[in-house]
Design a protein around this motif. Structure first.
Motif, PDB file in Angstrom:
ATOM      1  N   LEU A 198       0.816  -1.307  -0.006  1.00 18.76           N
ATOM      2  CA  LEU A 198      -0.148  -0.034   0.139  1.00 18.76           C
ATOM      3  C   LEU A 198       0.812   1.189   0.128  1.00 18.76           C
ATOM      4  O   LEU A 198       0.478   2.133  -0.710  1.00 18.76           O
ATOM      5  N   ASP A 199       2.123   1.131   0.673  1.00 20.57           N
ATOM      6  CA  ASP A 199       2.856   2.230   0.895  1.00 20.57           C
ATOM      7  C   ASP A 199       3.741   2.590  -0.444  1.00 20.57           C
ATOM      8  O   ASP A 199       3.823   3.841  -0.626  1.00 20.57           O
ATOM      9  N   THR A 200       3.999   1.577  -1.132  1.00 16.86           N
ATOM     10  CA  THR A 200       4.997   1.747  -2.322  1.00 16.86           C
ATOM     11  C   THR A 200       4.158   2.113  -3.588  1.00 16.86           C
ATOM     12  O   THR A 200       4.294   3.059  -4.461  1.00 16.86           O
ATOM     13  N   VAL A 201       3.000   1.304  -4.013  1.00 18.06           N
ATOM     14  CA  VAL A 201       2.428   1.181  -4.890  1.00 18.06           C
ATOM     15  C   VAL A 201       0.890   1.429  -4.911  1.00 18.06           C
ATOM     16  O   VAL A 201       0.103   1.632  -5.923  1.00 18.06           O
ATOM     17  N   GLY A 202       0.585   1.536  -3.775  1.00 16.16           N
ATOM     18  CA  GLY A 202      -0.923   1.767  -3.576  1.00 16.16           C
ATOM     19  C   GLY A 202      -1.873   0.895  -3.583  1.00 16.16           C
ATOM     20  O   GLY A 202      -3.283   1.043  -3.536  1.00 16.16           O
ATOM     21  N   LEU A 203      -1.407  -0.388  -3.668  1.00  9.72           N
ATOM     22  CA  LEU A 203      -2.488  -1.471  -3.859  1.00  9.72           C
ATOM     23  C   LEU A 203      -2.221  -2.581  -3.020  1.00  9.72           C
ATOM     24  O   LEU A 203      -0.928  -2.715  -2.146  1.00  9.72           O
ATOM     25  N   LEU A 204      -3.368  -3.434  -2.801  1.00  6.79           N
ATOM     26  CA  LEU A 204      -3.151  -4.925  -1.815  1.00  6.79           C
ATOM     27  C   LEU A 204      -2.295  -5.639  -2.742  1.00  6.79           C
ATOM     28  O   LEU A 204      -2.220  -5.725  -3.744  1.00  6.79           O
ATOM     29  N   PRO A 205      -1.865  -6.566  -1.702  1.00  2.00           N
ATOM     30  CA  PRO A 205      -0.846  -7.712  -2.486  1.00  2.00           C
ATOM     31  C   PRO A 205      -1.579  -8.500  -2.970  1.00  2.00           C
ATOM     32  O   PRO A 205      -2.580  -9.135  -2.325  1.00  2.00           O
ATOM     33  N   PRO A 206      -1.321  -9.010  -4.115  1.00  2.00           N
ATOM     34  CA  PRO A 206      -1.948 -10.139  -5.027  1.00  2.00           C
ATOM     35  C   PRO A 206      -1.706 -11.391  -4.037  1.00  2.00           C
ATOM     36  O   PRO A 206      -0.619 -11.578  -3.791  1.00  2.00           O
ATOM     37  N   PRO A 207      -2.886 -12.186  -3.967  1.00  2.00           N
ATOM     38  CA  PRO A 207      -2.907 -13.583  -3.223  1.00  2.00           C
ATOM     39  C   PRO A 207      -1.527 -14.163  -3.583  1.00  2.00           C
ATOM     40  O   PRO A 207      -0.780 -14.790  -2.583  1.00  2.00           O
ATOM     41  N   ALA A 208      -1.348 -14.572  -4.917  1.00  2.00           N
ATOM     42  CA  ALA A 208      -0.194 -15.420  -5.403  1.00  2.00           C
ATOM     43  C   ALA A 208       1.171 -14.918  -4.909  1.00  2.00           C
ATOM     44  O   ALA A 208       2.075 -15.645  -4.332  1.00  2.00           O
ATOM     45  N   GLU A 209       1.254 -13.495  -5.130  1.00  5.05           N
ATOM     46  CA  GLU A 209       2.644 -12.963  -4.500  1.00  5.05           C
ATOM     47  C   GLU A 209       2.859 -12.811  -3.208  1.00  5.05           C
ATOM     48  O   GLU A 209       3.870 -12.940  -2.771  1.00  5.05           O
ATOM     49  N   LEU A 210       1.547 -12.762  -2.326  1.00  3.63           N
ATOM     50  CA  LEU A 210       1.568 -12.705  -0.931  1.00  3.63           C
ATOM     51  C   LEU A 210       2.066 -13.936  -0.498  1.00  3.63           C
ATOM     52  O   LEU A 210       2.896 -14.047   0.676  1.00  3.63           O
ATOM     53  N   GLU A 211       1.583 -15.020  -1.068  1.00  2.00           N
ATOM     54  CA  GLU A 211       1.706 -16.441  -0.413  1.00  2.00           C
ATOM     55  C   GLU A 211       3.452 -16.669  -0.811  1.00  2.00           C
ATOM     56  O   GLU A 211       4.087 -17.421  -0.030  1.00  2.00           O
ATOM     57  N   ALA A 212       3.854 -16.274  -2.016  1.00  2.00           N
ATOM     58  CA  ALA A 212       5.168 -16.766  -2.431  1.00  2.00           C
ATOM     59  C   ALA A 212       6.148 -15.746  -1.361  1.00  2.00           C
ATOM     60  O   ALA A 212       7.039 -16.615  -1.035  1.00  2.00           O
TER      61      ALA A 212
END
Length: 826
Positions: A198-212
């Motif tokens: 949220l602080d760098t690009v203003g978006l929530l982390p996509p689940p696949a990238e978050l799990e990785a």
């Protein structure tokens, strides 16, 4: 009761008593009886009296000012009094002039005239202080402040506590030691990833990238995540566009945009963010701008009569001081400020740099007859040549503000970044940078580290986001933090754009179109192929880059193309506007007063093999047409102004290049002149427009076919407006942090959010074959960055239904969007 004071204070009290006969209250006996009785308490000057002076008195009688001959910079000054004699009689408050004035019982002698009036309780405490002998510690004075955070500092003199990988944490450790605070726990990977995304690009982390990321066991994975996100130039630019639009008053509609009284800088700004232009150069190009960036310094040219404090030169002074120096000049634009030490002369001195002629000072919209002396706010940092022309003065101002002697520029921006990420500035409020930071060493180190790394803002962002201080558990500051002590990042709310983008992303939607008039590929394709031609600024008369008559000209060229183009577009700039016709058909037009930025126009459908007739009508308009101000700050404007047309036509048929540009081969007619060849004024870097690489990048860019997914690229809708997106008619450095009734109503009953969730539910049901368990888990991961608990899963699956129903998915989206866990950054 008089309590113990130093010998010098006892002597001063005696002096005060000796002059008692000269200070006689003028209140009639009946009115004097209405005075509040002295308070029954032991008065402490620092606790009880100093705040009254600060709030109500020092604006006129301290910090170098002594209206009525009265100063209270020191105790001796206060006892001496002013033109009416001593202000107070020690031990005799009811007979002291100051009590008559602050009581409000005598309207003819009411003080303060403009500051905050005293309450009866404050008058009672003030009486007690006088009756107790007016004790005043020698170390407390009200001299003019020496501004903090103004000068650079040798970074070698700043030694953080050892034992920390990030030096920033060494300074926080030293601060914790002085406050007797222990380091708290750091947050887990899921919460950290959500916070950083949220602080760098203003978006929530996509689940696949978050799990990785969670599964990664590398010790440096948090640092690598930050670097990877900062390297995503498109998402970075589209997130930080919001931050800088607020600061630079840039938007896509609103007062001035339709009638030419305001110029957007969106294309320049997006490009600067996408390419991470060094901050000192970023600032210099806004202070001494070319055509693409001039909208900020030019401000809004309001139609109709406006206050003298809002004429364009004063807007420039206010904006530059606030955004880049952390100084609020708005009060000092009408009169000497009541909230800081800046004067009317200071504001007009800075505004004079942007005036085209002598700038008469107006106090509260009343002309004074005095002409402003052109100067910078801080003489010790650099001087402006008062005899120089406006263009030279702007260049000198840019050099002073971005010069190495100015320590305020880097300190102001690192303070804004710290406040952005941790919820509370090193200096707070962030626009009062004359105040000391709660950790001056940390402020100095962050600023000097930014300078040492060539003003690379991404470097400083990474420093903060990889610090242990940033990774601490969030704390709640409450609605007001009277005695701030840093313990960790503050709990923050999603911004209006972050909330909207999160909903749109989870729903899998795109925005209908971008309202920001930019070609993003011009900024993102930094390694573009060089173009084969060099366009020239052209006009009908030589010297038009300096001044030309207000007139329209028709520029014409016949172009023979060997084949029908497969792609063709114009990059075009005109001062002030243009209309294009190709083979007799409309090809595009600018607003009445073009921003003189670089417009990208697709013309492939209008060009053909063989002969093509291109006609461009360009108009030069009188400056400030049709506008009035209540105070005339300059002589009547010269109707002549710079004029020019710049064009690059990128035309291709497969690999075949058929480009053409604006040059002397064009004919021109109009303004009562016979047709003749156009006059070449100069290349793309020609002043005053200084389009340079920016224009050529737009010319080289293909059509922008990127999906429009970010709220920063579109007009504010009712949801974003309710959630705090400002109208950007004034500089906004920090948005309101507390929730409002309007926001609650819009979130629960607003048509905008309801429509987004309905569309999202329809798309989710139409595009997913997943059953309820999988869908519920996916939505929890997308919105909250975690899996549902067993209890949550059971309830959510029941809501979604089996088979999955649109109404059930919509209800679950509503529930998730209303959760504090979704709306807050912990």
């Amino acid at each position: 009761m008089i309590f113990a004071v130093s010998k010098i204070h006892v002597t001063a009290v005696a002096l005060g008593l000796a002059t008692a006969g000269h200070a006689m209250a003028r209140l009639p006996a009946g009115m004097a009886a209405q005075l509040p009785a002295p308070a029954n308490q032991r008065v402490d000057f620092a606790r009880d009296i100093q705040p009254i002076f600060e709030a109500s008195c020092v604006q006129c009688h301290a910090r170098g000012k002594a209206k009525g001959g009265f100063s209270l910079e020191t105790r001796a000054d206060f006892l001496e009094g002013g033109e009416t004699g001593p202000a107070a009689v020690a031990g005799r408050s009811a007979e002291s002039d100051v009590i008559e004035m602050i009581s409000g019982l005598n309207p003819d002698a009411l003080m303060p005239k403009k500051g905050k009036k005293l309450t009866r309780d404050q008058v009672a405490v003030f009486r007690t202080w006088i009756d107790q002998g007016m004790p005043w510690p020698e170390q407390i004075t009200f001299f003019k402040h020496v501004p903090a955070n103004l000068h650079p500092r040798d970074v070698a003199s700043l030694a953080p506590n050892p034992g920390f990988q990030n030096p920033l944490d060494g300074f926080v450790d030293a601060y914790f030691a002085t406050q007797k605070i222990s380091w708290g726990e750091t947050i887990g990977d899921r919460m950290y990833a959500r916070r950083v995304w949220l602080d760098t690009v203003g978006l929530l982390p996509p689940p696949a990238e978050l799990e990785a990321f969670v599964a990664d066991r590398a010790p440096d994975k948090r640092t690598r995540l930050v670097q990877r996100l900062l390297a995503d130039n498109q998402r970075y630019a589209e997130h930080w566009l919001t931050f800088w639009n607020d600061l630079l008053r840039n938007d896509y509609k609103g007062p001035g945009y339709t009638d030419g009284g305001r110029r957007a800088i969106t294309g320049w700004l997006y490009s600067a963010l996408a390419r991470n232009v060094p901050y000192d150069r970023f600032v210099a190009e806004l202070i001494n701008p070319g055509a693409a960036a001039e909208g900020f310094a030019n401000g809004i040219l309001w139609r109709g009569a406006v206050n003298a404090s809002m004429v364009p030169p004063m807007q420039a002074a206010q904006g530059i001081a606030q955004v880049f120096l952390g100084v609020n000049l708005k009060c000092a634009s009408c009169h000497d400020s009541f909230i800081n030490d800046y004067t009317l002369d200071d504001s007009y001195g800075l505004a004079g740099i942007y005036a085209n002629g002598p700038l008469e000072i107006a106090e509260c919209d009343k002309p004074t007859g005095h002409v402003a002396r052109v100067k910078f706010l801080y003489d010790e940092l650099g001087a402006i040549d008062v005899q120089a022309d406006p263009a030279t003065r702007r260049r000198q101002l840019a050099d002073v503000i971005t010069g190495r002697n100015n320590g305020r520029l880097p300190r102001t921006i690192v303070n804004r970044l710290w406040q952005r990420f941790l919820g509370y500035g090193l200096v707070e409020p962030v626009d009062e940078m004359d105040k000391a930071a709660w950790s001056p060493e940390l402020m100095d180190w962050l600023a000097e580290d930014l300078v040492a790394h060539q003003f690379d803002l991404k470097h400083t962002i990474a420093r903060i986001l990889t610090s242990r201080a940033y990774q601490l558990r969030a704390v709640s500051l409450g609605e007001m933090e009277d005695h701030f002590v840093f313990r960790g990042p503050a709990v923050r709310r999603l911004s209006a754009e972050q909330f909207s983008d999160a909903i749109v992303t989870v729903a899998g939607l795109d925005r209908p179109k971008a309202d920001a008039k930019i070609n993003r590929l011009a900024a993102l394709n930094a390694a573009r192929d060089p173009l084969p031609l060099e366009p020239k600024w052209i006009w009908a008369t030589a010297g038009a880059d300096q001044k030309a008559a207000p007139v329209s000209h028709v520029f014409r060229r016949v172009v023979n193309l060997a084949a029908a183009p497969t792609e063709a577009h114009f990059a075009i700039s005109a001062d002030d506007n243009y209309t294009i016709r190709i083979n007799g058909k409309a090809g595009g037009a600018s607003a009445k007063r073009n921003s003189t930025g670089a417009d990208w126009i697709d013309v492939a459908a209008l060009l053909r093999a063989g002969e093509n007739t291109i006609e461009i009508t360009a108009a030069n308009m009188p400056p400030d047409e049709g506008r009035l101000v209540s105070v005339k700050t300059d002589a009547r404007p010269d109707p002549d102004s710079p004029a020019g047309l710049l064009l690059y036509a990128r035309v291709r048929a497969g690999a075949k290049v058929m480009d053409f540009v604006s040059d002397r081969s064009w004919t021109v007619r109009g303004g009562g002149e016979a047709g003749s060849n156009a006059v070449e004024l100069g290349g793309v870097d020609l002043a005053p427009w200084k389009m340079g690489r920016y224009f050529m990048d737009v010319a080289a860019a293909p059509k922008d076919t990127l999906p429009v997914q970010r709220a920063s690229l579109v007009f504010a809708d009712p949801l974003m407006t309710a959630l705090g997106r400002p109208n950007r008619e004034q500089v906004v450095t920090v948005r309101q942090a507390t929730a409002t009734t309007l926001q609650a109503l819009e979130l629960t009953n607003g048509a905008t959010l309801a429509s987004l969730l309905t569309q999202g539910a329809e798309k989710i049901v139409a595009t997913t074959a997943a059953g309820a368990p999988t869908l519920v888990e996916s939505l929890y991961l997308q919105t909250l960055s975690r899996k549902p608990t067993p209890e949550e899963r059971g309830i959510a699956e029941e809501v979604v239904g089996a088979p999955v129903k649109r109404e059930g998915v919509e209800d679950l989206l509503w529930v998730l969007a209303m959760l504090p866990e979704f709306q807050l950054i912990h």
